[in-house]
Design an enzyme around this catalytic site. Structure first.
Site, short mmCIF file in Angstrom:
data_model
loop_
_atom_site.label_atom_id
_atom_site.label_comp_id
_atom_site.label_asym_id
_atom_site.label_seq_id
_atom_site.Cartn_x
_atom_site.Cartn_y
_atom_site.Cartn_z
N GLY A 164 11.46 46.24 37.58
CA GLY A 164 12.03 45.02 37.02
C GLY A 164 11.27 44.27 35.95
N GLY B 118 10.53 45.13 32.80
CA GLY B 118 10.82 45.50 31.42
C GLY B 118 11.58 44.45 30.64
N CYS C 292 15.30 44.81 31.19
CA CYS C 292 15.66 45.11 32.57
C CYS C 292 16.05 43.82 33.28
CB CYS C 292 14.50 45.77 33.30
SG CYS C 292 14.85 46.20 35.01
#
Length: 349
Positions: free
Chosen positions: A181, A183, A186
Site C-alpha cells: 500500500g 506506492g 496505490c
C-alpha cells in the site's frame, strides 16, 4: 481482535541524524553493493535500485537506460513471449544481466517463464509478484519455481511482516519484496484498511530476512532520494522505484500534449486502467485499488537517476558512510513532526 500499541513509522515520520565524518567529498562514496544469496550460487554486484515491475515502468527501454548505471529493472509480466524473444536476440550480455523477469502465479505464467529462460543463460533473476504475499498459493508456487530453477535468484512478495518473510525464504526465495500500500498510485490501504507503514516494515522484515541469510527489497513509498536513503538506512538491501521513474521517455504509454505542455499517464497495477487494459473489465467481485494520474513528461530517465544517486551520496556523506553498505550501521533515526520548509513550494517551476 487485538491491538498492537507501538506506533509504526513511515518515511515522513523520521530524519537521519548527521554524524561525524572523515569524507571530504561526495565523490568518495561508493554506492555499489555485492551480494551472495541463500539458494543461488550467483554473485550480484551493482547499485541496488530496481525499476518497478509496473507495465509503464518495467519496460525493455528502461532496462537499456538503467543498465548503463548498473541498476536493475524488473520487467513487467505483460510482454508476450515473442516480444521477449526479440528483446533477448537484440540485447547484449551486459543488458541481459540487468533484467529481472516478473511473473504471476498461474500455470500459464510458469510455462511462459520456462520458455523465456531458454532464450539465454544470461537471464538470472525471477520476481514472483502478487499483491498479497500472504496466500498459501504463492508459497506452493514459489517452491515449484525453486525446484525448477535451483540456480536462479528468486524474489517473491509482497509482504510486510517478519514471519511471512521467513516463510518465503524458507520456501525458496533469495529475496523478499516488502510493501503493501505505500506506492504513489496505490489505494490498497484506504480501500481495504490493510497495510503497514513502510519504514517499520523494512526494519522488521530486514531483521527477519538477514537472520536467514536472505535479503529484502523495499517496494514503494519513496518520493524523494531522502526516502531511498531512509530505506537503506532501515536495512533494505534493494529499493524498488515506480513513481519516481514515471513520466520518462523510457516508460510505456502515449505522450499527451495539452496547452503546449506534455504529459504521460501513470497508473497502479490494480487500478481501473490496468484491469480494463489486461482483463477487459473489472471483475464483479473486485474493486479498484489504484489511481490513474497524468504527470508532466520528464524526458530521458538519465538525469533523474543522476539526481537520485547524487542525493544518496550526500546522505552517506552526512553520516560518514564511505560505502552504501555502511549506511545502515551509521543510521540513527530521529522522530520528527516536520521534514522541510514549504513556504515556497507553491512557486516551484
Amino acid at each position: 481482535m487485538r491491538i498492537e500499541e507501538d506506533i509504526k513509522l513511515g518515511f515522513k515520520d523520521v530524519l537521519i541524524r548527521p554524524k561525524r565524518s572523515i569524507l571530504k567529498s561526495r565523490s568518495q562514496v561508493n554506492l555499489a553493493r555485492c551480494f551472495s544469496f541463500k539458494y543461488s550460487a550467483s554473485i550480484w554486484s551493482g547499485i541496488p535500485i530496481i525499476a518497478a515491475n509496473m507495465d509503464t515502468i518495467g519496460t525493455f527501454e528502461m532496462v537499456k537506460s538503467l543498465s548503463k548505471f548498473n541498476i536493475l529493472t524488473a520487467v513487467h509480466k505483460y510482454y508476450s513471449f515473442e516480444e521477449w524473444k526479440n528483446f533477448v536476440c537484440l540485447s547484449s550480455k551486459e543488458i541481459l544481466n540487468h533484467v529481472i523477469v516478473s511473473i504471476g502465479t498461474s500455470n500459464i505464467d510458469f510455462l511462459k517463464i520456462k520458455k523465456i529462460f531458454l532464450l539465454s543463460s544470461e537471464l538470472k533473476y525471477i520476481c514472483i509478484d502478487v499483491a498479497n504475499g500472504y496466500s498459501e498459493h504463492i508459497v506452493s508456487f514459489l517452491k515449484l519455481v525453486r525446484d525448477y530453477f535451483p540456480d536462479k535468484i528468486i524474489c517473491a512478495g509482497n509482504v510486510v511482516t517478519g514471519e511471512m518473510v521467513e516463510e518465503l525464504i524458507l520456501s525458496g526465495a533469495d529475496i523478499v519484496k516488502v510493501g503493501i500500500g505505500p506506492g504513489s498510485v496505490c489505494t490498497t490501504r484506504v480501500k481495504t484498511g490493510v497495510g503497514y507503514p513502510q519504514l517499520s516494515a523494512i526494519i522488521e522484515c530486514a531483521d527477519a530476512a538477514h537472520g536467514l541469510n536472505g535479503q529484502i527489497i523495499s517496494d514503494g513509498g519513496c518520493t524523494v532520494s531522502g526516502d531511498i536513503a531512509k530505506a537503506f538506512g532501515g536495512g533494505a538491501d534493494f529499493v524498488m522505484l515506480g513513481g519516481m521513474l514515471s513520466g520518462h521517455k523510457e516508460c510505456s504509454g502515449d505522450i499527451i500534449e495539452e496547452k503546449s505542455k506534455k504529459y504521460m499517464i501513470f497508473y497502479g497495477m490494480s487500478s481501473v486502467s490496468a484491469m480494463q487494459r489486461y482483463e477487459g473489465k473489472i471483475a464483479g467481485y473486485r474493486a479498484s485499488e489504484g489511481k490513474t494520474v497524468k504527470i508532466p513528461f520528464r524526458g530521458g530517465v538519465d538525469s533523474t537517476i543522476r539526481d537520485i544517486l547524487g542525493g544518496l551520496r550526500s546522505s552517506c556523506t552526512y553520516v560518514g558512510a564511505e560505502k552504501l553498505k555502511e549506511l545502515t550501521k551509521r543510521t540513527t533515526f530521529i522522530r520528527v513532526t516536520e521534514q522541510e520548509n514549504c513556504i515556497f513550494n507553491a512557486f516551484k517551476e
